[in-house]
Design an enzyme around this catalytic site. Structure first.
Site, PDB file in Angstrom:
ATOM      1  N   GLU A  47      51.654  47.735  45.357  1.00  0.00           N
ATOM      2  CA  GLU A  47      52.284  49.046  44.683  1.00  0.00           C
ATOM      3  C   GLU A  47      51.079  49.482  43.664  1.00  0.00           C
ATOM      4  OE1 GLU A  47      54.895  47.013  41.633  1.00  0.00           O
ATOM      5  OE2 GLU A  47      55.852  48.681  41.131  1.00  0.00           O
ATOM      6  N   LYS A 119      59.756  54.863  43.221  1.00  0.00           N
ATOM      7  CA  LYS A 119      60.875  53.619  42.508  1.00  0.00           C
ATOM      8  C   LYS A 119      61.756  54.044  41.748  1.00  0.00           C
ATOM      9  CE  LYS A 119      59.367  49.275  40.565  1.00  0.00           C
ATOM     10  NZ  LYS A 119      58.132  48.571  39.675  1.00  0.00           N
ATOM     11  N   CYS A 153      58.982  46.711  44.821  1.00  0.00           N
ATOM     12  CA  CYS A 153      58.939  45.738  43.922  1.00  0.00           C
ATOM     13  C   CYS A 153      60.176  45.523  43.215  1.00  0.00           C
ATOM     14  CB  CYS A 153      57.636  46.068  42.576  1.00  0.00           C
ATOM     15  SG  CYS A 153      56.946  44.427  41.991  1.00  0.00           S
TER      16      CYS A 153
HETATM   17  O1  LIG Z   1      61.266  41.796  39.437  1.00  0.00           O
HETATM   18  C1  LIG Z   1      60.450  41.161  39.022  1.00  0.00           C
HETATM   19  O2  LIG Z   1      60.296  39.928  38.879  1.00  0.00           O
HETATM   20  C2  LIG Z   1      58.872  41.689  39.028  1.00  0.00           C
HETATM   21  C3  LIG Z   1      59.057  43.269  39.071  1.00  0.00           C
HETATM   22  C4  LIG Z   1      57.668  43.836  38.650  1.00  0.00           C
HETATM   23  O3  LIG Z   1      56.748  43.208  38.563  1.00  0.00           O
HETATM   24  C5  LIG Z   1      57.813  45.395  39.057  1.00  0.00           C
HETATM   25  O4  LIG Z   1      58.756  46.016  39.371  1.00  0.00           O
HETATM   26  O5  LIG Z   1      56.635  45.871  38.823  1.00  0.00           O
END
Ligand SMILES: O=C(O)CCC(=O)C(=O)O
Length: 267
Positions: A47, A119, A153
């Site tokens: 990402e 996202k 993510c």
């Molecule tokens: O949900 C999480 O613990 C991490 C999510 C995260 O770091 C993100 O979406 O960039």
């Protein structure tokens, strides 16, 4: 590709706030992914690999309309005849008044752009909602006839989104991430849960290294539709390779008919 898909996941360190450095780091890693070992069918990257999480400067350093990323990855895909799920990048949008989305792209072997999804759930713990614009559409696409999906993510914490992609036919879910310590057990459990409940492959590519005080643990993983971990990286920069058999998705869906047994009128 038949039913078998060879994967190479580029678990890389990212220099937050320095897109030029990150493009320079990515180029040899992509070359290694195709030139070392068995040539993969699909390469996956993490990402926000262009900018990392330098959110305070994100409007300044994001890729305008994703143009640099699209040109860079598309020409690599075409040159090597390989599919690339190009992780996600920070892309600024004139249509959003210069607002930035965390956008995943995928390219086919001819360099054609076959997916674009931003996202959907912004991660408030890292102030994403203060700096980024949320996506409005799930990331469903076809990869050489294989129905696939992408979730970036934090999006994997929302099982409804994975279920929607599965109901729309996805057999493989690609997850580009920058998931940090101390939530390794969430990462591993959520990826396995999304694979088991939707009876699909989950192919998750996380970054490694550190940005400021935040440590990223890597542990990129490939999980099969039965929830078994096919491959898992450690914490170092690496290219994780795996080969998956897509026929297993139908076999597992036949073994425990979760989709046929759903009662959506009750929930
Ligand atoms: O949900 C999480 O613990 C991490 C999510 C995260 O770091 C993100 O979406 O960039």
């Amino acid at each position: 590709m038949n039913n078998r898909m060879k994967l190479a996941l580029i678990q890389m360190d990212i220099h937050a706030g320095h897109p030029d450095d990150n493009f320079e780091r990515m180029a040899p890693l992509l070359e290694r992914a195709v030139n070392e070992g068995d040539k993969p069918d699909v390469i996956v990257v993490p990402e926000m690999w262009n900018t990392g999480y330098d959110l305070a400067r994100i409007r300044e350093i994001a890729d305008p309309e994703g143009a640099r990323t699209i040109e860079f990855v598309s020409s690599f895909s075409r040159k090597h005849g390989v599919n690339v799920v190009a992780g996600s990048v920070a892309a600024s949008r004139a249509a959003l008044g210069g607002g930035v989305t965390n956008t995943a792209y995928a390219f086919d072997r001819a360099g054609g752009r076959i997916a674009e999804y931003a996202k959907i759930h912004l991660f408030k713990l890292m102030d994403e909602h203060l700096h980024l614009e949320a996506g409005e559409r799930p990331g469903r696409f076809e990869l050489e006839g294989v129905p696939a999906g992408a979730m970036i993510c934090y999006d994997i914490r929302f099982p409804e989104l994975a279920r929607k992609l599965a109901l729309d036919g996805a057999k493989v879910l690609f997850v580009p991430a920058e998931w940090p310590h101390p939530r390794l057990h969430h990462w591993r459990t959520l990826l396995q849960a999304r694979a088991i409940e939707n009876q699909m492959y989950v192919v998750a590519c996380n970054r490694c290294g550190a940005s400021g005080d935040t440590q990223f643990f890597g542990h990129s993983m490939v999980v099969d539709p039965w929830g078994e971990i096919v491959a898992e990286a450690g914490e170092e920069e690496t290219i994780l390779r795996a080969e998956i058999d897509l026929a297993l998705t139908d076999e597992v869906r036949g073994r425990i008919p979760v989709f046929a047994d759903r009662r959506p009128t009750l929930y």
